[in-house]
Design a protein around this motif. Structure first.
Motif, PDB file in Angstrom:
ATOM      1  N   TYR A 115       0.807  -1.227   0.000  1.00  0.00           N
ATOM      2  CA  TYR A 115       0.000   0.000   0.000  1.00  0.00           C
ATOM      3  C   TYR A 115       0.839   1.275   0.000  1.00  0.00           C
ATOM      4  O   TYR A 115       0.292   2.365   0.077  1.00  0.00           O
ATOM      5  N   ASN A 116       2.158   1.151  -0.032  1.00  0.00           N
ATOM      6  CA  ASN A 116       2.988   2.370  -0.059  1.00  0.00           C
ATOM      7  C   ASN A 116       3.049   2.960  -1.467  1.00  0.00           C
ATOM      8  O   ASN A 116       2.831   2.267  -2.452  1.00  0.00           O
ATOM      9  N   THR A 117       3.337   4.277  -1.503  1.00  0.00           N
ATOM     10  CA  THR A 117       3.312   4.998  -2.774  1.00  0.00           C
ATOM     11  C   THR A 117       4.631   5.733  -3.009  1.00  0.00           C
ATOM     12  O   THR A 117       5.408   5.952  -2.068  1.00  0.00           O
ATOM     13  N   HIS A 118       4.816   6.140  -4.250  1.00  0.00           N
ATOM     14  CA  HIS A 118       5.982   6.969  -4.573  1.00  0.00           C
ATOM     15  C   HIS A 118       5.925   8.293  -3.801  1.00  0.00           C
ATOM     16  O   HIS A 118       6.961   8.812  -3.381  1.00  0.00           O
ATOM     17  N   ALA A 119       4.720   8.822  -3.609  1.00  0.00           N
ATOM     18  CA  ALA A 119       4.580  10.075  -2.847  1.00  0.00           C
ATOM     19  C   ALA A 119       5.068   9.877  -1.409  1.00  0.00           C
ATOM     20  O   ALA A 119       5.623  10.805  -0.799  1.00  0.00           O
ATOM     21  N   GLU A 120       4.885   8.690  -0.872  1.00  0.00           N
ATOM     22  CA  GLU A 120       5.373   8.426   0.483  1.00  0.00           C
ATOM     23  C   GLU A 120       6.896   8.349   0.518  1.00  0.00           C
ATOM     24  O   GLU A 120       7.521   8.726   1.522  1.00  0.00           O
ATOM     25  N   VAL A 121       7.483   7.833  -0.540  1.00  0.00           N
ATOM     26  CA  VAL A 121       8.949   7.857  -0.616  1.00  0.00           C
ATOM     27  C   VAL A 121       9.422   9.311  -0.642  1.00  0.00           C
ATOM     28  O   VAL A 121      10.383   9.683   0.045  1.00  0.00           O
ATOM     29  N   ASP A 122       8.719  10.149  -1.395  1.00  0.00           N
ATOM     30  CA  ASP A 122       9.052  11.580  -1.411  1.00  0.00           C
ATOM     31  C   ASP A 122       8.914  12.182  -0.014  1.00  0.00           C
ATOM     32  O   ASP A 122       9.750  12.991   0.407  1.00  0.00           O
ATOM     33  N   ALA A 123       7.866  11.780   0.707  1.00  0.00           N
ATOM     34  CA  ALA A 123       7.662  12.296   2.065  1.00  0.00           C
ATOM     35  C   ALA A 123       8.823  11.888   2.970  1.00  0.00           C
ATOM     36  O   ALA A 123       9.282  12.682   3.809  1.00  0.00           O
ATOM     37  N   LEU A 124       9.308  10.662   2.786  1.00  0.00           N
ATOM     38  CA  LEU A 124      10.464  10.201   3.566  1.00  0.00           C
ATOM     39  C   LEU A 124      11.672  11.106   3.314  1.00  0.00           C
ATOM     40  O   LEU A 124      12.334  11.560   4.257  1.00  0.00           O
ATOM     41  N   PHE A 125      11.933  11.401   2.041  1.00  0.00           N
ATOM     42  CA  PHE A 125      13.134  12.187   1.736  1.00  0.00           C
ATOM     43  C   PHE A 125      12.952  13.660   2.097  1.00  0.00           C
ATOM     44  O   PHE A 125      13.919  14.334   2.455  1.00  0.00           O
ATOM     45  N   ALA A 126      11.737  14.150   2.048  1.00  0.00           N
ATOM     46  CA  ALA A 126      11.472  15.504   2.529  1.00  0.00           C
ATOM     47  C   ALA A 126      11.740  15.574   4.031  1.00  0.00           C
ATOM     48  O   ALA A 126      12.332  16.538   4.539  1.00  0.00           O
ATOM     49  N   ALA A 127      11.329  14.544   4.740  1.00  0.00           N
ATOM     50  CA  ALA A 127      11.557  14.513   6.192  1.00  0.00           C
ATOM     51  C   ALA A 127      13.047  14.378   6.499  1.00  0.00           C
ATOM     52  O   ALA A 127      13.551  14.966   7.463  1.00  0.00           O
ATOM     53  N   LEU A 128      13.772  13.617   5.660  1.00  0.00           N
ATOM     54  CA  LEU A 128      15.222  13.493   5.867  1.00  0.00           C
ATOM     55  C   LEU A 128      15.916  14.837   5.641  1.00  0.00           C
ATOM     56  O   LEU A 128      16.920  15.138   6.304  1.00  0.00           O
ATOM     57  N   ALA A 129      15.371  15.621   4.728  1.00  0.00           N
ATOM     58  CA  ALA A 129      15.931  16.970   4.526  1.00  0.00           C
ATOM     59  C   ALA A 129      15.750  17.808   5.786  1.00  0.00           C
ATOM     60  O   ALA A 129      16.624  18.605   6.152  1.00  0.00           O
ATOM     61  N   LYS A 130      14.627  17.637   6.485  1.00  0.00           N
ATOM     62  CA  LYS A 130      14.413  18.337   7.768  1.00  0.00           C
ATOM     63  C   LYS A 130      15.443  17.896   8.799  1.00  0.00           C
ATOM     64  O   LYS A 130      15.942  18.710   9.583  1.00  0.00           O
ATOM     65  N   VAL A 131      15.761  16.594   8.807  1.00  0.00           N
ATOM     66  CA  VAL A 131      16.782  16.099   9.732  1.00  0.00           C
ATOM     67  C   VAL A 131      18.092  16.844   9.478  1.00  0.00           C
ATOM     68  O   VAL A 131      18.761  17.280  10.415  1.00  0.00           O
ATOM     69  N   ARG A 132      18.421  17.023   8.208  1.00  0.00           N
ATOM     70  CA  ARG A 132      19.673  17.690   7.829  1.00  0.00           C
ATOM     71  C   ARG A 132      19.657  19.158   8.267  1.00  0.00           C
ATOM     72  O   ARG A 132      20.691  19.713   8.650  1.00  0.00           O
ATOM     73  N   GLU A 133      18.470  19.789   8.242  1.00  0.00           N
ATOM     74  CA  GLU A 133      18.385  21.173   8.718  1.00  0.00           C
ATOM     75  C   GLU A 133      18.722  21.253  10.208  1.00  0.00           C
ATOM     76  O   GLU A 133      19.365  22.189  10.669  1.00  0.00           O
ATOM     77  N   ILE A 134      18.239  20.232  10.958  1.00  0.00           N
ATOM     78  CA  ILE A 134      18.449  20.247  12.405  1.00  0.00           C
ATOM     79  C   ILE A 134      19.874  19.830  12.757  1.00  0.00           C
ATOM     80  O   ILE A 134      20.471  20.325  13.687  1.00  0.00           O
ATOM     81  N   PHE A 135      20.414  18.857  11.982  1.00  0.00           N
ATOM     82  CA  PHE A 135      21.806  18.389  12.188  1.00  0.00           C
ATOM     83  C   PHE A 135      22.621  18.707  10.931  1.00  0.00           C
ATOM     84  O   PHE A 135      22.895  17.828  10.138  1.00  0.00           O
ATOM     85  N   PRO A 136      23.019  19.955  10.737  1.00  0.00           N
ATOM     86  CA  PRO A 136      23.687  20.308   9.471  1.00  0.00           C
ATOM     87  C   PRO A 136      25.045  19.610   9.337  1.00  0.00           C
ATOM     88  O   PRO A 136      25.662  19.276  10.306  1.00  0.00           O
TER      89      PRO A 136
END
Ligand code: PMP
Length: 406
Positions: A385-406
């Motif tokens: 039931y997972n989607t490509h949009a969810e993969v995008d959501a994962l990588f968007a969230a990983l970008a947030k991690v990078r903002e917090i831990f540059p």
């Protein structure tokens, strides 16, 4: 055949419409446990509200209805894994209990100096029962190593096999790395040395087609909860001739034919290995889950999941500071990775804040973590039931991690 309609399938799973921290749930922890379709949830409710009764004993209507449903579930399991005979399907609590059953019962034929061969990529549940067996019987545990890609090293596997090898226990699909083992080849090699083979199918069952006759393995274990079914129910498949020779695992009701203080005789297969009142609703629900999954077409599901993994792997390669752990040529459904300079648990915590559920930790495979010199990885694991949009959501969230831990 019709193309795989993931949006329609998402509507089969009620939980997918919920929100987490006021964001849509992006559930990527399927290797830990999968979500349940409405048909499985409804079937459990129907059992408890319409025909809850104990099985195999009662002659009243409810008991017969429950017995029929439970035994039909056994038939569904038989079809799903292509077993030759229904009595080769033993219901257990899950993969862990299935492996412990074999270690306890089949393990009694092992003696001092006999060898059990496992691989370095096993889940703890396919390591510790064998360590316990070795302690009890004086047997020796051997470990076939993996390479830097997270693949089993075939030459070493072959070298470690020998006339003393009585049992080979290995995973079909690694939960920590996503590696698919070339089972057919490995089983032929093991059989050439006279060893029996137990396959841990906990991760493979939801993603790869399972044909125990084509594999020719002696045992195959999997859990209901990872294959869209309930928790607390799982399957041990065993070749009938072997199961018939093996002593019971637990004693109690249902597994006996005749009990007296002069001596007790045991029930036929599979009941000899099913002592006590089982998880009746769970068994019935597992049958429904497997029938649901098969109705979608396993090949279509696998192709969809493979497309997600490929897409996620491409996005991972384009993410600075992200290192994928496990780069086997044959992989399915699992992307394990680390982010430079950020602990996996911090990644998991921040992803959760973004509504993305992943697993961070050692994935019950500490030897794999040791191999790569890591305390933990982040694991995203995909389901039908997972989607490509969810993969995008994962990588968007990983970008947030990078903002917090540059
Ligand atoms: N083996 C593998 C490869 C697994 O991924 C798991 C579950 N994480 C298990 C065994 C154990 O399964 P269970 O906890 O359902 O018994």
């Amino acid at each position: 055949t019709a193309p795989f309609d993931v949006m329609a399938r998402r509507r089969d799973f009620p939980i997918l419409s919920r929100r987490v921290h006021d964001l849509p749930l992006v559930y990527l922890d399927n290797a830990a446990t999968s979500q349940k379709p409405r048909c499985v949830i409804d079937c459990e409710t129907r059992y408890y509200s319409e025909y809850n009764a104990n099985i195999h004993r009662g002659i009243h209507s409810l008991s017969q209805q429950a017995t029929n449903a439970y035994e039909e579930a056994r038939d569904a399991v038989q079809r799903f894994i292509h077993a030759a005979r229904r009595e080769e399907i033993i219901f257990v609590r899950g993969t862990t209990e299935a492996i412990n059953l074999v270690a306890d019962s089949y393990g009694r034929r092992l003696g001092p100096g006999d060898e059990i061969l496992v691989t370095e990529m096993e889940h703890h549940s396919n390591i510790v029962p064998w360590q316990l067996l070795c302690e009890r019987r004086g047997a020796v545990l051997r470990v076939a190593p993996i390479n830097e890609a997270g693949e089993l090293i075939l030459e070493d596997f072959e070298r470690l096999l020998g006339p003393r090898t009585r049992l080979v226990a290995l995973t079909h699909l690694s939960n920590a790395l996503g590696t698919i083992n070339p089972l057919k080849r490995l089983i032929v090699l093991a059989h050439a040395q006279g060893a029996a083979v137990l396959v841990d199918g906990a991760q493979a069952a939801p993603h790869l087609g399972v044909d125990v006759q084509a594999l020719d393995c002696e045992f195959y274990a999997f859990s209901g909860h990872k294959v869209y079914g309930p928790t607390g129910i799982g399957v041990l498949y065993g070749k009938a001739a072997l199961l018939a020779e093996m002593p019971p695992y637990q004693g109690g009701g249902d597994m006996i034919r005749q009990v007296s203080f002069a001596g007790t005789t045991y029930n036929d297969l599979p009941y000899k290995f099913e002592a006590g009142t089982p998880n009746i609703a769970g068994g019935i629900g597992l049958g429904v889950a497997l029938t649901y999954l098969q109705s979608l077409g396993l090949a279509a599901v696998a192709a969809h999941e493979q497309a997600l993994l490929t897409y996620a792997t491409v996005r991972a390669a384009a993410t600075p500071g992200l290192r994928v752990i496990g780069n086997a040529r044959a992989k399915a459904s699992i992307l394990s990775f680390v982010l430079d300079g950020v602990h996996a648990h911090d990644v998991g915590t921040i992803l959760d804040r973004e509504g993305v559920a992943v697993r961070s930790g050692h994935h019950c495979a500490m030897p794999v973590m040791d191999h790569f010199g890591l305390p933990a990885t982040v694991r995203a694991s995909f389901a039908l039931y997972n989607t490509h949009a969810e993969v995008d959501a994962l990588f968007a969230a990983l970008a947030k991690v990078r903002e917090i831990f540059p």
